[in-house]
Scaffold this motif. Structure first.
Motif, mmCIF file in Angstrom:
data_model
loop_
_atom_site.group_PDB
_atom_site.id
_atom_site.type_symbol
_atom_site.label_atom_id
_atom_site.label_comp_id
_atom_site.label_asym_id
_atom_site.label_seq_id
_atom_site.Cartn_x
_atom_site.Cartn_y
_atom_site.Cartn_z
ATOM 1 N N THR A 20 -8.364 -69.692 47.059
ATOM 2 C CA THR A 20 -9.195 -70.851 47.438
ATOM 3 C C THR A 20 -9.430 -71.915 46.503
ATOM 4 N N THR A 21 -9.672 -71.282 45.249
ATOM 5 C CA THR A 21 -10.196 -71.983 43.850
ATOM 6 C C THR A 21 -8.746 -72.953 43.519
ATOM 7 N N SER A 22 -7.724 -72.360 43.648
ATOM 8 C CA SER A 22 -6.432 -72.877 43.356
ATOM 9 C C SER A 22 -6.160 -73.837 44.362
ATOM 10 N N LEU A 23 -6.281 -73.771 45.874
ATOM 11 C CA LEU A 23 -6.044 -74.693 46.657
ATOM 12 C C LEU A 23 -6.930 -76.019 46.615
ATOM 13 N N ILE A 24 -8.334 -75.670 46.328
ATOM 14 C CA ILE A 24 -9.206 -76.556 46.374
ATOM 15 C C ILE A 24 -8.952 -77.751 45.153
ATOM 16 N N LEU A 44 -12.538 -74.688 54.464
ATOM 17 C CA LEU A 44 -11.360 -73.713 54.013
ATOM 18 C C LEU A 44 -11.954 -72.425 53.995
ATOM 19 N N SER A 45 -11.227 -71.413 54.689
ATOM 20 C CA SER A 45 -11.533 -70.052 54.821
ATOM 21 C C SER A 45 -10.450 -69.284 54.907
ATOM 22 N N THR A 46 -10.353 -68.096 54.595
ATOM 23 C CA THR A 46 -9.285 -67.131 54.576
ATOM 24 C C THR A 46 -9.754 -65.800 55.045
ATOM 25 N N THR A 55 -7.312 -70.796 57.029
ATOM 26 C CA THR A 55 -7.580 -71.854 58.158
ATOM 27 C C THR A 55 -8.108 -73.142 57.153
ATOM 28 N N ILE A 56 -7.457 -74.081 57.466
ATOM 29 C CA ILE A 56 -7.837 -75.461 56.561
ATOM 30 C C ILE A 56 -8.077 -76.529 57.473
#
Length: 196
Positions: A97-101, A114-116, A146-147
């Motif tokens: 999550t941190t990496s994607l954001i 954003l959720s996983t 889910t984005i």
């Protein structure tokens, strides 16, 4: 003075400054994270994180943070906390999550939500020593993102690939990493050595 630009809660100007500083002095990028753990009773134990080394200095600025660890009753515990393999999923979810954001922010992509959801398959026959043919750890982990963002699905898939590529936890799990499990010589339970 330039106004701070935030995307996805990330100060993009500060992120850019950090990247440039590391390009000039790669030693800034070297971090050492630490954790301790103490067995409380049975499968219940407590891990603690506090200090770490990074950006050329020791950081002792935060209070200790404790993590209760236990097993469910079916695995001989009392549910005093998540079990260790659940913490692996938690760590993986947080890092992806941190990496994607952060990488989305660096590219100017606004993420509204954003959720996983994570699932890991584990066969206890490996852990219990019943079968040498069964992996002791996870056999497979699935991460579902889910984005919510105003970008096409292919761009979302690209962000997910980028999150995996740059996530330290994902890469620690997905690629072999040297792990040493040693006796801490000179220390005994309840008594610290003079050099501790």
């Amino acid at each position: 003075m330039e106004k701070e630009k935030r995307i996805n809660g990330i100060d993009v100007s500060k992120l850019t400054e950090t990247i440039e500083a590391i390009r000039k002095n790669p030693e800034i990028a070297k971090f050492k994270f630490r954790a301790t753990n103490r067995c409380l009773e049975g499968t219940h134990n407590r891990a603690t994180v506090k200090d770490f080394y990074g950006a050329l200095q020791e950081d002792i600025s935060r209070k200790p943070i404790d993590f209760e660890i236990d097993e469910p009753p079916v695995l001989l515990g009392r549910n005093a906390g998540p079990n260790p393999v659940e913490y692996v999923l938690v760590g993986l979810s947080g890092c992806l999550t941190t990496s994607l954001i952060a990488h989305a922010a660096a590219r100017g992509i606004e993420i509204k939500g954003l959720s996983t959801r994570l699932e890991g398959d584990l066969d206890l026959r490996g852990f219990l020593g019943i079968s040498e043919d069964v992996t002791v750890g996870y056999e497979r982990i699935r991460v579902y993102f889910t984005i919510d963002a105003d970008i096409p699905d292919e761009k979302k898939r690209e962000l997910i690939r980028m999150a995996a590529k740059y996530s330290p936890v994902y890469n620690t799990i997905a690629n072999p990493v040297a792990v040493e499990v040693l006796l801490d010589e000179g220390r005994t339970e309840g008594k610290k050595s003079a050099t501790a």
